[in-house]
Scaffold this active site. Sequence first.
Site, PDB file in Angstrom:
ATOM      1  CG  HIS A  72       7.589   1.639  38.403  1.00 22.58           C
ATOM      2  ND1 HIS A  72       8.070   2.846  37.943  1.00 22.58           N
ATOM      3  CD2 HIS A  72       6.484   1.385  37.673  1.00 22.58           C
ATOM      4  CE1 HIS A  72       7.283   3.297  36.972  1.00 22.58           C
ATOM      5  NE2 HIS A  72       6.307   2.430  36.806  1.00 22.58           N
ATOM      6  CE1 TYR A 201      14.471   8.456  40.266  1.00 20.84           C
ATOM      7  CE2 TYR A 201      15.209  10.577  41.099  1.00 20.84           C
ATOM      8  CZ  TYR A 201      14.326   9.526  41.124  1.00 20.84           C
ATOM      9  OH  TYR A 201      13.283   9.547  42.019  1.00 20.84           O
ATOM     10  N   PRO A 292      13.313  16.977  46.489  1.00 15.55           N
ATOM     11  CG  PRO A 292      12.257  17.843  44.602  1.00 15.55           C
ATOM     12  CD  PRO A 292      13.088  18.238  45.775  1.00 15.55           C
ATOM     13  CE  LYS A 296      13.242   7.541  50.616  1.00 14.47           C
ATOM     14  NZ  LYS A 296      12.439   6.613  49.865  1.00 14.47           N
ATOM     15  CE1 TYR A 384      13.925   6.963  43.993  1.00 17.61           C
ATOM     16  CE2 TYR A 384      12.082   5.417  43.997  1.00 17.61           C
ATOM     17  CZ  TYR A 384      12.658   6.603  43.569  1.00 17.61           C
ATOM     18  OH  TYR A 384      11.971   7.431  42.729  1.00 17.61           O
TER      19      TYR A 384
END
Length: 392
Positions: A72, A201, A292, A296, A384
């Site tokens: 992604h 998200y 979460p 990570k 990220y």
Amino acid sequence: MRTQVAIVGAGPAGLMLAHLLSLEGIESIVIESRTRAYVEQRVRAGVLEQGTADLLDATGVGARMRSEGLVHHGIRLRFGGGDHRIDFGALTSGRGIIVYGQQEIVQDLIAIRLSAGHPILFEVSDVRLRDIETPHPSVSFLLDGAAMTIECDVIAGCDGFHGVSRDSIPDGVLRAYEREYPFAWLGILASVAPSSEELIYCYHELGFALLSMRSPTVSRLYLQVPADERIGDWPDARIWEELQTRLAAGAWSLAEGPIIEKGISAMRSVVVEPMQFGRLFLSGDAAHIVPPTGAKGMNLAIRDVSILSDALTAFFRSGDATLLGAYSTSCLRRVWRAQHFSWWMTSMLHRFPDSDASQARLQLAQLAYTVDSRAASTSLAENYVGYEWTTT
Ligand code: RFL
Ligand code: PHB
């Protein structure tokens, strides 16, 4: 039994450490309290940072990840009924993530170790770490009812948050930094094609929701729920209804399917410092856990053992303990960066029980800025995909 490194725990940290050490010709024995089937099926993390994926590739254990993992180059942030993309490719010079289940990595690492004839002892119990403050530590345990001891030079405590390694360090040595969040995540795996190509998200007045996936036919979804929620109060129909409400956006729709697995996980941050005492080195969740929301935890576990493997290689080759002495400091810089990022994502995206109307407005203002400003989007993106320090 005697070996150079006794590794407690066959999660991603312990198995990856054993793999990296074997590439350097360093012997290790891995002990694990659960069965092989249990650790190979435990559903947990799913997102690999670019650097984690590169390390798996570079060390010969990335073939299945490359063929089955989903690459992604962005994620979506959904709030206020709108959908916004954070374009990792454009913001981080082509970096990205791979969606590949933690249990798949565990399977790949177990397969490579067992095929090379190196030991993993499953279903051990009553594990005790001895003489860790001396150059001759040992680990004793029961295997099939028989008492066994591994004599070694170094112990790697890779036994997760509930393991015994951290508690083997004498009182007063470690300082723990802890934060509990007043909510939990209810997670499901469902046999249905993911309704989005990228992770979503979602900030919603009823609470956070996350759409993730494991494959083109399996979705992974999460809902923020109160910290003391019981899974028995969430029949499948209620879960789908709540997901539909929180994730709704325009004409987009969430496809439903049979739920294969569901569970509730607490949200916490913990770091212990230092990550070492004598000849015991803590790696992964044994030393730190993150909420979460930043994806990570497993990435940090793999980075810790990569640093530990380099330090142990120098130590066993030339007796030079400089890198081992720097192990904790080297790991903690990355650990605290990830702690901050995970806390920031968690605070921006969840509803806090004590939050008032202005708190919600502040979160929405931060979300709007994050998707609009190139600087703010870049900050999210580079964290990220895995922030790489530019200074030593
Ligand atoms: P693990 O995986 O807990 O492995 C520790 C192993 O040690 C064994 N053990 C013992 N063995 C011998 N003797 C003893 N006394 C022992 N006590 C315990 C255990 O059985 C186990 O096999 O720790 P490790 O290797 O440090 O790996 C850490 C990761 O598992 C964890 O950080 C991630 O799963 C966190 N996490 C995520 N991380 C990511 O990088 N990306 C994600 O997308 C992500 N999503 C998540 C997550 C964790 C979640 N939960 C369940 C808290 C999503 C969720 C919902
Ligand atoms: C997952 O797919 O399990 C997952 C993805 C992203 C997160 C946490 C978990 O932030």
